[in-house]
Write a protein that holds these residues in place. Structure first.
Motif, PDB file in Angstrom:
ATOM      1  N   LYS A  33       0.303  -1.205   0.539  1.00 54.58           N
ATOM      2  CA  LYS A  33       0.036  -0.226  -0.001  1.00 54.58           C
ATOM      3  C   LYS A  33       0.307   1.515   0.505  1.00 54.58           C
ATOM      4  N   ALA A  34       1.915   1.023   0.553  1.00 55.20           N
ATOM      5  CA  ALA A  34       2.383   2.084   1.001  1.00 55.20           C
ATOM      6  C   ALA A  34       3.407   3.059  -0.370  1.00 55.20           C
ATOM      7  N   MET A  35       3.796   2.282  -1.823  1.00 56.95           N
ATOM      8  CA  MET A  35       4.320   1.486  -2.508  1.00 56.95           C
ATOM      9  C   MET A  35       3.103   2.448  -3.527  1.00 56.95           C
ATOM     10  N   GLU A  36       2.216   1.876  -3.421  1.00 59.84           N
ATOM     11  CA  GLU A  36       0.967   1.754  -4.214  1.00 59.84           C
ATOM     12  C   GLU A  36       0.810   3.409  -4.288  1.00 59.84           C
ATOM     13  N   LYS A  37       0.752   4.102  -2.867  1.00 53.91           N
ATOM     14  CA  LYS A  37       0.538   5.246  -3.247  1.00 53.91           C
ATOM     15  C   LYS A  37       1.641   6.437  -3.565  1.00 53.91           C
ATOM     16  N   VAL A  38       3.321   5.614  -3.670  1.00 54.09           N
ATOM     17  CA  VAL A  38       4.045   6.341  -4.245  1.00 54.09           C
ATOM     18  C   VAL A  38       3.618   6.176  -6.036  1.00 54.09           C
ATOM     19  N   PHE A  39       2.686   5.327  -6.299  1.00 52.33           N
ATOM     20  CA  PHE A  39       3.387   5.345  -7.406  1.00 52.33           C
ATOM     21  C   PHE A  39       1.742   5.740  -7.862  1.00 52.33           C
ATOM     22  N   ASP A  40       0.870   6.522  -6.965  1.00 44.81           N
ATOM     23  CA  ASP A  40      -0.241   7.141  -7.495  1.00 44.81           C
ATOM     24  C   ASP A  40       0.956   8.736  -7.237  1.00 44.81           C
ATOM     25  N   LEU A  41       0.746   9.158  -6.401  1.00 45.59           N
ATOM     26  CA  LEU A  41       1.850  10.598  -6.949  1.00 45.59           C
ATOM     27  C   LEU A  41       2.555  10.715  -7.764  1.00 45.59           C
ATOM     28  N   ILE A  42       3.277   9.371  -8.204  1.00 43.58           N
ATOM     29  CA  ILE A  42       4.318   9.667  -9.602  1.00 43.58           C
ATOM     30  C   ILE A  42       2.865  10.105 -10.438  1.00 43.58           C
ATOM     31  N   ARG A  43       2.323   9.340 -11.028  1.00 46.68           N
ATOM     32  CA  ARG A  43       0.847   9.288 -11.512  1.00 46.68           C
ATOM     33  C   ARG A  43       0.597  10.947 -11.803  1.00 46.68           C
ATOM     34  N   GLY A  61      15.703   4.274  -3.375  1.00 42.81           N
ATOM     35  CA  GLY A  61      15.240   5.072  -4.930  1.00 42.81           C
ATOM     36  C   GLY A  61      14.275   5.630  -4.961  1.00 42.81           C
ATOM     37  N   LYS A  62      15.310   6.723  -4.305  1.00 48.89           N
ATOM     38  CA  LYS A  62      14.374   8.470  -4.519  1.00 48.89           C
ATOM     39  C   LYS A  62      15.129   8.892  -6.160  1.00 48.89           C
ATOM     40  N   GLU A  63      16.423   8.595  -6.709  1.00 46.38           N
ATOM     41  CA  GLU A  63      16.450   9.061  -7.901  1.00 46.38           C
ATOM     42  C   GLU A  63      15.644   8.196  -8.665  1.00 46.38           C
ATOM     43  N   LEU A  64      15.446   6.789  -8.614  1.00 47.68           N
ATOM     44  CA  LEU A  64      14.259   6.199  -9.982  1.00 47.68           C
ATOM     45  C   LEU A  64      12.531   7.453  -9.534  1.00 47.68           C
ATOM     46  N   VAL A  65      12.646   7.271  -8.108  1.00 44.47           N
ATOM     47  CA  VAL A  65      11.398   8.037  -8.918  1.00 44.47           C
ATOM     48  C   VAL A  65      10.987   9.210  -9.265  1.00 44.47           C
ATOM     49  N   ALA A  66      12.759   9.463  -9.203  1.00 41.78           N
ATOM     50  CA  ALA A  66      12.726  11.281 -10.633  1.00 41.78           C
ATOM     51  C   ALA A  66      12.839  10.494 -11.935  1.00 41.78           C
ATOM     52  N   ARG A  67      13.194   9.954 -12.174  1.00 38.79           N
ATOM     53  CA  ARG A  67      13.099   9.206 -12.832  1.00 38.79           C
ATOM     54  C   ARG A  67      12.449   9.029 -14.057  1.00 38.79           C
ATOM     55  N   SER A  68      11.216   8.524 -12.494  1.00 36.64           N
ATOM     56  CA  SER A  68      10.258   7.770 -13.174  1.00 36.64           C
ATOM     57  C   SER A  68       9.202   9.108 -13.381  1.00 36.64           C
ATOM     58  N   ILE A  69       8.955   9.580 -12.583  1.00 38.71           N
ATOM     59  CA  ILE A  69       8.217  11.155 -12.913  1.00 38.71           C
ATOM     60  C   ILE A  69       8.674  12.074 -14.286  1.00 38.71           C
ATOM     61  N   HIS A  70      10.254  11.959 -14.991  1.00 38.71           N
ATOM     62  CA  HIS A  70      10.568  12.656 -15.649  1.00 38.71           C
ATOM     63  C   HIS A  70      10.618  11.647 -17.329  1.00 38.71           C
ATOM     64  N   GLN A  71      10.508  10.550 -17.127  1.00 38.67           N
ATOM     65  CA  GLN A  71       9.524   9.560 -17.828  1.00 38.67           C
ATOM     66  C   GLN A  71       8.149   9.435 -18.414  1.00 38.67           C
ATOM     67  N   GLU A 195       7.191  11.089  -0.285  1.00 40.15           N
ATOM     68  CA  GLU A 195       7.679  10.428   0.690  1.00 40.15           C
ATOM     69  C   GLU A 195       8.131   9.376   0.400  1.00 40.15           C
ATOM     70  N   ILE A 196       9.779   8.028   0.417  1.00 39.13           N
ATOM     71  CA  ILE A 196       9.283   6.442  -0.411  1.00 39.13           C
ATOM     72  C   ILE A 196      10.045   5.788   1.321  1.00 39.13           C
ATOM     73  N   PRO A 197       8.747   4.907   1.233  1.00 41.18           N
ATOM     74  CA  PRO A 197       9.370   4.172   2.550  1.00 41.18           C
ATOM     75  C   PRO A 197       9.993   3.146   2.204  1.00 41.18           C
ATOM     76  N   PRO A 198      11.326   2.834   3.638  1.00 43.47           N
ATOM     77  CA  PRO A 198      12.592   1.933   3.405  1.00 43.47           C
ATOM     78  C   PRO A 198      11.936   0.668   3.626  1.00 43.47           C
ATOM     79  N   LEU A 199      13.081   0.042   2.874  1.00 44.48           N
ATOM     80  CA  LEU A 199      12.187  -1.336   2.735  1.00 44.48           C
ATOM     81  C   LEU A 199      11.811  -2.517   4.021  1.00 44.48           C
ATOM     82  N   ARG A 200      11.577  -2.145   4.762  1.00 47.66           N
ATOM     83  CA  ARG A 200      11.659  -2.463   6.269  1.00 47.66           C
ATOM     84  C   ARG A 200       9.717  -2.323   6.890  1.00 47.66           C
ATOM     85  N   GLU A 201       9.478  -1.113   6.296  1.00 49.94           N
ATOM     86  CA  GLU A 201       8.516  -0.751   6.675  1.00 49.94           C
ATOM     87  C   GLU A 201       7.497  -1.397   5.712  1.00 49.94           C
ATOM     88  N   ARG A 202       7.844  -1.677   4.506  1.00 52.73           N
ATOM     89  CA  ARG A 202       7.202  -2.451   3.024  1.00 52.73           C
ATOM     90  C   ARG A 202       7.890  -4.182   2.960  1.00 52.73           C
TER      91      ARG A 202
END
Length: 209
Positions: A33-43, A61-71, A195-202
């Protein structure tokens, strides 16, 4: 056998599309659910012109998020430029960002284009924005406000249209209280915050990864 082969191939394509749609965004993988929220924000953020602040611990994965926004933006056909904010001394960083004219300083034997010019119409990503000194922060604020800058040692104003995405693993509001980060720059950057959650929270994403 031909019908069976066709059915299996179609099912394979469908499952791949479903995996891509549900569990990943670009090269980011997750179904929590935490990553679904991140994906929704990127979209939601990608089609806009807004500046974006990506927060998260190192390695999330902050740079991955930035690249996804750009792409996924209308700037995808133009450059995505990464600035490693903490890896260079301030003077050298400003030369990289804004460029310089010949003779601006010792060793400036020729005119040089900066990263902002290279990122025109594209995206410029500041990794660990909190490491910028106050003087560089002031110059970055001017670019955000006026969409223009001058090369080091120059007098000519250069217009630029580059979307800024910044990332940090520190609490910038605490840095503001310590007077090491400009409040006005923070508000300019913090238009959309992801905000990107650490893996221990997902942990449910670990098997998929």
């Amino acid at each position: 056998r031909a019908l069976e082969h066709k059915t299996l191939r179609e099912e394979n394509v469908r499952l791949r599309d479903e995996l891509k749609r549900k569990f990943s965004f670009g090269s980011i993988i997750g179904r929590s659910k935490a990553m679904e929220k991140v994906f929704d924000l990127i979209r939601a953020a990608a089609p806009t012109r807004s500046t974006i602040l990506v927060q998260g611990e190192s390695g999330t994965g902050k740079e991955l998020v930035a690249r996804s926004i750009h792409q996924n933006s209308n700037r995808a056909a133009f450059p995505f430029i990464v600035v490693n904010s903490g890896s260079l001394p301030p003077d050298l960083l400003e030369s990289h960002l804004f460029g310089h004219v010949k003779g601006a300083f010792t060793g400036a034997v020729a005119e040089k284009q900066g990263l902002f010019e290279a990122a025109d119409k594209g995206t410029i990503f500041f990794d660990e924005i909190s490491s910028l000194n106050l003087e560089t922060q002031a110059k970055l604020l001017r670019v955000l406000q006026e969409k223009e800058f001058m090369r080091l040692g120059g007098t000519k104003t250069i217009k630029v249209d580059a979307r800024i995405i910044a990332a940090t693993n520190t609490d910038i509001e605490e840095l503001i209280r310590q007077k090491t980060f400009r409040k006005d720059l923070f508000y300019r950057l913090n238009v959309i915050k992801i905000e990107i959650p650490p893996l221990r929270e997902r942990k449910e994403d670990i098997p998929l990864l």
